[in-house]
Design a protein around this motif. Sequence first.
Motif, PDB file in Angstrom:
ATOM      1  N   ALA A   1      50.151  45.158  36.750  1.00 40.84           N
ATOM      2  CA  ALA A   1      49.530  44.185  35.846  1.00 40.84           C
ATOM      3  C   ALA A   1      48.823  43.090  36.634  1.00 40.84           C
ATOM      4  O   ALA A   1      47.716  42.664  36.281  1.00 40.84           O
ATOM      5  N   ILE A   2      49.462  42.640  37.702  1.00 37.04           N
ATOM      6  CA  ILE A   2      48.855  41.594  38.547  1.00 37.04           C
ATOM      7  C   ILE A   2      47.563  42.127  39.166  1.00 37.04           C
ATOM      8  O   ILE A   2      46.544  41.422  39.217  1.00 37.04           O
ATOM      9  N   PHE A   3      47.609  43.355  39.608  1.00 34.37           N
ATOM     10  CA  PHE A   3      46.418  43.966  40.201  1.00 34.37           C
ATOM     11  C   PHE A   3      45.292  44.074  39.176  1.00 34.37           C
ATOM     12  O   PHE A   3      44.125  43.809  39.481  1.00 34.37           O
ATOM     13  N   VAL A   4      45.639  44.455  37.944  1.00 33.23           N
ATOM     14  CA  VAL A   4      44.641  44.573  36.878  1.00 33.23           C
ATOM     15  C   VAL A   4      43.980  43.224  36.608  1.00 33.23           C
ATOM     16  O   VAL A   4      42.759  43.147  36.399  1.00 33.23           O
ATOM     17  N   ILE A   5      44.766  42.159  36.604  1.00 28.79           N
ATOM     18  CA  ILE A   5      44.195  40.817  36.405  1.00 28.79           C
ATOM     19  C   ILE A   5      43.171  40.542  37.506  1.00 28.79           C
ATOM     20  O   ILE A   5      42.092  39.996  37.242  1.00 28.79           O
TER      21      ILE A   5
END
Length: 377
Positions: free
Chosen positions: A254-258
């Motif tokens: 999720a952090i990477f997607v952000i």
Amino acid sequence: MKFSLFYILFLTLVNLGVAQTNKQKADKLFALGNYSKAIEHYKSLDNVEKVYDKIAKAYVAIGNYSEGISFYQKAIDINPDNQLLQYDYAKLLKQTKQYSKANTIIKNLIDSDSLNPNFHYELGLVLEKQNDTMAIEAFRNTYNLDKSHQKAIFKIAKKHIIKRNFEEAHQLIGKGLKFYSKNVELISLKAQAYYFQEYYTNAVVWFKKLIELGESSEFIHEKLSLSYAQNSDYEDAIFHRKEALKYNPYNASAIFVIGSYYERLKNYEKAEVYYRNALDIQDVSLANEYQKLGIVLNRQKKYDEAIKAFETALKEDPTDIMTEFYLIRTKDEYYADVDAKISLYEKFKEKHKDNPFTAIANRRLQELKKEKFLEKN
């Protein structure tokens, strides 16, 4: 003689009054949730067999299911035609995973009253637990008997969505919401149906309805984020993905997607922050993540840091030609020595004689050689 008869009558009335008082005390304790005390009082009654059902319910309320089952059985033995007792007993058997017994009792109830929709619904729940494909028929029977049965509508609509019968699902959910417009389970199903259909604008509308009704979860915010991203609404996508992170703050994906959303917005500094955070958390192959970090560092002209990121990515996956080419292009920007740049491209071409980047490498080599020629003259 008259005195004896009067005395016996008097004692009978007193005892009856005491019994009624004890029963009332037990009922009051039960109503107030003091179940263990209520059980004590019920068991002390002379005609305890009349309150077996109350004792059973009290045991269930405090989580003693074995005793609850025992007293339901006693109550049914005395009142074999009492449908309510059998219904409650069947639900307890289902709760304690005694599905075969529950199945038998509920089918008997249906035989005695086939028009009761909840008997069919409970049978559906038991059949589901038994992995019996006839469960859906039980839910359909429930719905046919009661068109407003919200739980049956949910079960049938969910089955339609699983089978990708989206139009049927939407029609059924719409009928259910006419009876109860705030049914969050049906609203969630509708949102998911639109999402699976890739109708992301509609999905956003219905996922937002859940939030307006006070529902909030990682799933809701994640799906909202993904729906917004599909419509290129990256700011909203970032907001909801961050909301999802509150439920799982160490979700590296999720952090990477952000970070990728910030990159789409050309906010490379924030993209870098989130890519780095994702890398710090993960303990798997990070080739792709380091490649993405290298790209956003490159966009910020942080060439030395980008080179390190691409080199790390290649250590994670030495076969990634794209990362290798990104590394060469970054060194091309960073190095001043034209001969060194030419050498990079020639070695790349020699190593990868047939690859998608050959045309770009050839074009850049021509430019560099022309540049070198002009410098000499």
